[in-house]
Design a protein around this motif. Sequence first.
Motif, mmCIF file in Angstrom:
data_model
loop_
_atom_site.group_PDB
_atom_site.id
_atom_site.type_symbol
_atom_site.label_atom_id
_atom_site.label_comp_id
_atom_site.label_asym_id
_atom_site.label_seq_id
_atom_site.Cartn_x
_atom_site.Cartn_y
_atom_site.Cartn_z
ATOM 1 N N CYS A 585 0.851 -1.189 0.000
ATOM 2 C CA CYS A 585 0.000 0.000 0.000
ATOM 3 C C CYS A 585 0.893 1.247 0.000
ATOM 4 O O CYS A 585 1.924 1.292 0.685
ATOM 5 C CB CYS A 585 -0.916 0.013 1.228
ATOM 6 N N ALA A 611 -6.094 4.661 6.814
ATOM 7 C CA ALA A 611 -7.289 3.869 7.090
ATOM 8 C C ALA A 611 -7.612 2.973 5.890
ATOM 9 O O ALA A 611 -7.969 1.798 6.048
ATOM 10 C CB ALA A 611 -8.470 4.792 7.409
ATOM 11 N N GLU A 612 -7.476 3.512 4.680
ATOM 12 C CA GLU A 612 -7.703 2.710 3.480
ATOM 13 C C GLU A 612 -6.665 1.596 3.369
ATOM 14 O O GLU A 612 -6.976 0.466 2.966
ATOM 15 C CB GLU A 612 -7.661 3.602 2.237
ATOM 16 N N ASP A 615 -7.615 -1.297 5.541
ATOM 17 C CA ASP A 615 -8.664 -2.116 4.930
ATOM 18 C C ASP A 615 -8.071 -3.040 3.865
ATOM 19 O O ASP A 615 -8.412 -4.230 3.797
ATOM 20 C CB ASP A 615 -9.733 -1.216 4.302
ATOM 21 N N THR A 618 -6.127 -5.921 5.652
ATOM 22 C CA THR A 618 -6.952 -6.922 6.337
ATOM 23 C C THR A 618 -7.779 -7.753 5.353
ATOM 24 O O THR A 618 -8.131 -8.900 5.651
ATOM 25 C CB THR A 618 -7.898 -6.241 7.349
ATOM 26 N N TYR A 619 -8.085 -7.188 4.168
ATOM 27 C CA TYR A 619 -8.823 -7.949 3.157
ATOM 28 C C TYR A 619 -7.896 -8.700 2.206
ATOM 29 O O TYR A 619 -8.350 -9.317 1.235
ATOM 30 C CB TYR A 619 -9.734 -7.025 2.353
ATOM 31 N N VAL A 639 -7.180 -3.214 15.253
ATOM 32 C CA VAL A 639 -7.729 -4.270 14.393
ATOM 33 C C VAL A 639 -7.827 -5.540 15.233
ATOM 34 O O VAL A 639 -6.840 -6.242 15.455
ATOM 35 C CB VAL A 639 -6.840 -4.504 13.152
#
Length: 710
Positions: A585, A611-612, A615, A618-619, A639
């Motif tokens: 990321c 924050a993105e 996500d 975690t996905y 988390v």
Amino acid sequence: MGNGMPQIAPLQPGDPTRLGPFVLSGRLGEGGQGVVYFGQDQAGERAAVKLLHVKFSGDATARSRFARELRAAQRVASFCTARVLAADLEGDTPYIASEFIDGRSLRDAVEENGPLTGSGLERLAVGTATALTAIHQAGIVHRDFKPDNVLLAVDGPRVVDFGIARILDSTATITSRAIGTPAYMAPEQISGGSVGPPADVFSWASTIAYAATGDVVFGGKSIAVVLNRILNHDIDTGMLPEPLGGVVRACLRKSPDERPTADQILLRLLGRAVSGDASAVVLSEGAAHAADPDATRLARTGPGRALATGAGPRPAGGVRTGDGAGPGTGALSGTGGRAGNDVPTGASRSALSSSGPTDPRFGGTPREGAGPGAHGAVRSDAGESDATGPVPRIGSAGIQPDATGRARRRRRGLVGVLAAVLAVVAAGGAVIAAKTGFAFGGAPEDGGTGDAVVTPRPSPTYASVYEKARRTGRLTIGVRWDVPGVGLEQASGFSGFDVDVATAIARSLKVPANGITFRRVGVNDRVRALTDHAVDMVVATYSYDDNRGDAVTFAGPYYTAHADLLVLAGSRIKKLEDLAGRRMCAPAGSTTARLVADKVNVEQVRAGNYAECMDLLTYGKVDAVPGDDLIIAGFADRVASLKLSVLGLRLTDQRYAVGLPRKDVRTCRVVEDAISRMYGDGTMRDLLRKHFGNVAFDPERDAPPKLACR
């Protein structure tokens, strides 16, 4: 706000030179029951030390009154009031030592410089409403709220003198004789009714009206005229901007049941919904606004006009935001830039303030019989008046048809209480130097007035943050508001590692938690916030390594962070090379992402913020998130569904330091000593475990080498 201070007279023969920890060097004032001295302890804490006269030391009633004053003052949270520093009521020389307020009284300021206007009046209204809210929340009725008992300190107005305050009983009211200053008494105070918090609200409004006009609004040439006006007249509030004018009108209603509470006043002035009680966050906001010389919080619609809209956007938690906020407003935020880490500042959250009076106590409808405008001219329900404006005619049959039964009852009540009030006034009432924060009850002796002779003189500015902290017990600290685990603002206030570090540092400066005001500080605003004194220090992942050229003094560092990677626990990525060919990321503005991409061939997945990125991680859509280890650990700690791990690569060093005003070497040394103690006594270890304990993360546990204070 403070540009004068009490004149300190020399000690007289027979005066003590020490009381408790305080060395006494002069007199601040004297009244019928005691003397107030100027004292200082070994740490430099200045105090107004109130000593009960020796002749009263054996008087059980006098000691009981003294003890009541102490209990009242100790119960009140130190929002815009004077703190109690020490006391001894059992010894041969009973004393109470209170914070020395370096500033002249509101009365002196208005007499010398004229009425307050603009932001000065707003700060006064918000600050005194904050103090009154804290007083009432402690279950205290002040009973003598007046301009002499409001001191204009450098950091905003302070409400002082609990000499005749009473602690509320279970019925929440006090029935007592008329005690206080007649021109600022509420109707129920002078008519022998139940005296509770609404009486203070009435006195507050009279005080604000005095500040805005320069006139004692219920004043007169005799006690009879004063009492008649309080009981029967409404004052002109047309000179006050809205919403302040409407608030003052509501507070001056003759019936105590019709007045708003202090909590409602504060909420209204801050543009919040007028419901429930003011929380500690609201009290902190009020105190911060009162201390801000550039504050312009109150929405204005001009004198004498009803408020049509709210005070503008306001974020949850009470910190103002928005574009164009100038220095000192508390709306410190920034976009872009680098915080010494990879978390770009985002848009500030906001919540609309109240769009008008939501409580009927603040309604704009004129009271019955008030006439057009309700607040344009002085109205009288009784006969005598020397005020300007229309006055009801009085004929042989008494008040003409516009008179009401309530007005006639007031006149009968006036006659019944005149003798009692005159007796109280003749006895001297409460007398002492208001500037010290104390007043002694009882009559003056030897024919004196009991009033202290005080000559204002310019107030010195604070030489350092350390000096301000020790003298005021208050600090404003800039922190992050958008980083979980580090500095995050929610409805309940600010929390995180940096916030706790800042609180511990403030404690070492003798500032309690309720004396701290936290403010958002953006990446691009840190230097300006310190230079303009919008904040006293910055504890906001402020990297010395990336910002050593800033015109500030760096103290610390309090932690050495490192550029690192966050991955799923159990991931095959163990070292930087393992990231080759994988997805990482890349949050907007991240220098660590660029650093990693320069070292290894990695697919960068763009994201707007961390924050993105969380996500995506975690996905399973990315394999790693780059950033300062403390920052990514903070995001990872919340988390709960997955175990995450900071690899421990330590690619670069980022020494997080405390930002102070330039060349504040004295405070720098104190802060560095506090940081050393935090590492030595285990505080830092406990804070790291508290905020990052749910993450596989090996933080630095040793105190980093100190920077040079310069």
